[in-house]
Motif scaffolding. Structure first.
Motif, mmCIF file in Angstrom:
data_model
loop_
_atom_site.group_PDB
_atom_site.id
_atom_site.type_symbol
_atom_site.label_atom_id
_atom_site.label_comp_id
_atom_site.label_asym_id
_atom_site.label_seq_id
_atom_site.Cartn_x
_atom_site.Cartn_y
_atom_site.Cartn_z
ATOM 1 N N ASN A 37 36.132 100.529 -21.780
ATOM 2 C CA ASN A 37 37.560 100.483 -22.085
ATOM 3 C C ASN A 37 37.848 100.422 -23.578
ATOM 4 O OD1 ASN A 37 39.142 99.911 -19.337
ATOM 5 N ND2 ASN A 37 37.218 98.802 -19.258
ATOM 6 N N THR A 38 36.782 100.497 -24.401
ATOM 7 C CA THR A 38 36.935 100.313 -25.839
ATOM 8 C C THR A 38 36.748 101.636 -26.570
ATOM 9 O OG1 THR A 38 36.088 98.057 -25.702
ATOM 10 C CG2 THR A 38 36.071 99.091 -27.864
ATOM 11 N N GLY A 39 37.673 101.950 -27.454
ATOM 12 C CA GLY A 39 37.584 103.162 -28.249
ATOM 13 C C GLY A 39 38.938 103.567 -28.774
ATOM 14 N N PHE A 40 38.945 104.627 -29.600
ATOM 15 C CA PHE A 40 40.201 105.086 -30.192
ATOM 16 C C PHE A 40 41.165 105.579 -29.110
ATOM 17 C CE2 PHE A 40 42.609 108.692 -32.112
ATOM 18 C CZ PHE A 40 43.450 107.919 -32.882
ATOM 19 N N MET A 41 40.630 106.312 -28.133
ATOM 20 C CA MET A 41 41.439 106.754 -27.009
ATOM 21 C C MET A 41 41.410 105.671 -25.936
ATOM 22 S SD MET A 41 42.627 109.680 -27.936
ATOM 23 C CE MET A 41 43.248 110.353 -26.390
ATOM 24 N N ARG A 42 42.516 105.034 -25.700
ATOM 25 C CA ARG A 42 42.603 103.887 -24.811
ATOM 26 C C ARG A 42 42.495 104.302 -23.349
ATOM 27 N NH1 ARG A 42 41.618 98.584 -24.089
ATOM 28 N NH2 ARG A 42 43.014 97.688 -22.546
ATOM 29 N N LEU A 43 41.590 103.644 -22.647
ATOM 30 C CA LEU A 43 41.489 103.786 -21.196
ATOM 31 C C LEU A 43 41.609 102.391 -20.588
ATOM 32 C CD1 LEU A 43 38.504 106.291 -20.647
ATOM 33 C CD2 LEU A 43 40.946 106.772 -20.551
ATOM 34 N N SER A 44 42.597 102.190 -19.748
ATOM 35 C CA SER A 44 42.759 100.892 -19.092
ATOM 36 C C SER A 44 41.685 100.734 -18.018
ATOM 37 C CB SER A 44 44.140 100.793 -18.448
ATOM 38 O OG SER A 44 44.241 101.699 -17.351
ATOM 39 N N PRO A 45 41.410 99.498 -17.600
ATOM 40 C CA PRO A 45 40.439 99.305 -16.511
ATOM 41 C C PRO A 45 40.768 100.128 -15.272
ATOM 42 C CG PRO A 45 40.976 97.208 -17.530
ATOM 43 C CD PRO A 45 41.896 98.223 -18.141
ATOM 44 N N LEU A 46 42.068 100.281 -14.966
ATOM 45 C CA LEU A 46 42.458 101.080 -13.803
ATOM 46 C C LEU A 46 42.146 102.559 -14.031
ATOM 47 C CD1 LEU A 46 43.731 100.679 -11.028
ATOM 48 C CD2 LEU A 46 45.974 101.146 -12.053
ATOM 49 N N ASP A 47 42.355 103.027 -15.275
ATOM 50 C CA ASP A 47 42.021 104.419 -15.605
ATOM 51 C C ASP A 47 40.522 104.663 -15.450
ATOM 52 O OD1 ASP A 47 44.647 105.060 -16.178
ATOM 53 O OD2 ASP A 47 44.445 104.580 -18.312
ATOM 54 N N VAL A 48 39.723 103.702 -15.920
ATOM 55 C CA VAL A 48 38.265 103.828 -15.806
ATOM 56 C C VAL A 48 37.847 103.878 -14.342
ATOM 57 C CG1 VAL A 48 36.066 102.647 -16.218
ATOM 58 C CG2 VAL A 48 37.778 102.748 -18.034
ATOM 59 N N LEU A 49 38.427 103.005 -13.529
ATOM 60 C CA LEU A 49 38.092 102.983 -12.101
ATOM 61 C C LEU A 49 38.451 104.313 -11.434
ATOM 62 C CD1 LEU A 49 37.097 101.433 -9.631
ATOM 63 C CD2 LEU A 49 39.422 100.543 -9.336
ATOM 64 N N HIS A 50 39.636 104.815 -11.721
ATOM 65 C CA HIS A 50 40.062 106.088 -11.141
ATOM 66 C C HIS A 50 39.150 107.231 -11.594
ATOM 67 C CE1 HIS A 50 44.457 104.610 -10.374
ATOM 68 N NE2 HIS A 50 43.620 104.261 -9.415
ATOM 69 N N THR A 51 38.750 107.181 -12.884
ATOM 70 C CA THR A 51 37.877 108.239 -13.406
ATOM 71 C C THR A 51 36.494 108.177 -12.769
ATOM 72 O OG1 THR A 51 39.065 108.095 -15.509
ATOM 73 C CG2 THR A 51 36.988 109.279 -15.511
ATOM 74 N N LEU A 52 35.972 106.964 -12.587
ATOM 75 C CA LEU A 52 34.663 106.816 -11.935
ATOM 76 C C LEU A 52 34.707 107.308 -10.491
ATOM 77 C CD1 LEU A 52 33.549 103.309 -13.267
ATOM 78 C CD2 LEU A 52 32.605 105.540 -13.912
ATOM 79 N N LEU A 53 35.866 107.187 -9.856
ATOM 80 C CA LEU A 53 36.024 107.641 -8.476
ATOM 81 C C LEU A 53 36.395 109.118 -8.395
ATOM 82 C CD1 LEU A 53 37.959 104.579 -6.973
ATOM 83 C CD2 LEU A 53 35.536 105.138 -6.693
#
Length: 343
Positions: A37-53
């Motif tokens: 979730n860390t970086g210049f382009m922000r990904l929320s925990p929910l975004d990460v979960l959706h992307t992993l799925l």
């Protein structure tokens, strides 16, 4: 009565060791999630979960799978590799200050890689897979030179002499690195300067594939030789008395050198991980290498992943090289150990 008292003690020790290893594993998972979730382009925990799925946008998939996850995996592999390499070197030399960077092994590996990337840019898959071999060659030559300069027939391998010669050889190699870098064009010079500072420059899955075989081969080998390191810590005379073939078992040095070389090939000049992780592992689980080596590997992985995450977060949109973050932590600890050893 004494025998009855020993059984619960051993069981309690094993329970404590297992708990510490489990806690380290949990911390790695936590930092892993934070790092995604860390970086210049922000990904929320929910975004990460959706992307992993598989439900994220193309941009989210690109950021997570092509940029962040490879770098996270590389950080974990490099941290574990440096930590186990440092543990082996400290066990073989019986010197608490021994680790790949203080012994000059990182410098030798980095110099070989620096020569290659200065004249042959690693833009294709073939050079990337060659880099660990080049780093291994540079590290092996440096380690051989340091070993022969440190060894004396009268008293064998002196731990103090080993450290001092390693620091001197490493300083000389770093001087040659600076001379070489001054002859580069501005674009390559900028890359080399960042690389020498300890930036994890291998940021895609090709670098993971180049590094993974070395880690998966050498870490189990080091764990298998844990009992040998326990015996070597007792001293040369005692080890000989127990029937240990010293010169043959000192080939463990080759495993430490190979681990450090492979890690340097994709991490640059990152130091102190091989110094800090073994010391923390001994404090947490004791000196037995059967449990200390896995603990050191987990601590090294946790330390480097945390440092890389901090480096990407603290000065966004730019980032601090991981090696600098580790040095901020490691340099004071090194001075503390140095002062303590003189005492």
């Amino acid at each position: 009565m004494n025998r009855t008292m020993l059984v619960p003690s051993a069981k309690a020790r094993r329970t404590r060791e297992a708990s510490i290893l489990a806690l380290l594993g949990v911390l790695i998972v936590v930092i892993f999630i934070v790092s995604m979730n860390t970086g210049f382009m922000r990904l929320s925990p929910l975004d990460v979960l959706h992307t992993l799925l598989g439900e994220g946008t193309q941009q989210q998939k690109l950021i997570l799978f092509d940029f962040r996850l490879p770098r996270i995996v590389i950080s974990l592999l490099i941290g574990a590799g440096f930590a186990v390499s440092g543990s082996i070197l400290q066990g073989l030399s019986r010197n608490a200050l021994a680790e790949p960077s203080t012994l000059g092994i990182n410098a030798g590996a980095g110099f070989a890689v620096l020569i290659f990337i200065s004249f042959v840019p690693a833009t294709t898959a073939a050079p990337i897979f060659v880099l660990p071999l080049l780093a291994l060659a540079g590290a092996a030559l440096t380690a051989t030179l340091i070993y022969f300069l440190s060894y004396r027939r009268a008293d064998g391998l002196s731990p103090t002499r080993l450290i001092l010669i390693g620091i001197a050889v490493g300083a000389g190699i770093y001087a040659f690195q600076l001379i070489l870098s001054l002859r580069l064009d501005p674009q390559n010079y900028q890359f080399v300067a960042i690389w020498l500072a300890g930036k994890i420059w291998g940021g895609d899955w090709r670098f993971v594939l180049a590094l993974l075989p070395w880690i998966l081969t050498l870490l189990p080998f080091a764990f298998y030789k844990a009992r040998v390191l326990n015996v070597l810590n007792l001293g040369d005379e005692t080890s000989k008395g127990l029937g240990l073939p010293l010169e043959r078992e000192r080939l463990l040095l080759a495993a430490a050198v190979a681990l450090a070389g492979a890690c340097v090939s994709v991490s640059g000049g990152i130091g102190f991980v091989g110094l800090i992780a073994p010391h923390l592992a001994r404090r947490l689980v004791g000196p037995r290498h059967q449990i200390m080596l896995p603990a050191a590997a987990l601590i090294g992985a946790l330390l480097l992943l945390t440092a890389d995450t901090i480096g990407r977060w603290i000065l966004q949109p730019t980032e601090i090289p991981t090696g600098i973050v580790v040095a901020i932590i490691g340099a004071p600890y090194f001075l503390y150990l140095l002062a303590k050893s003189k005492a």
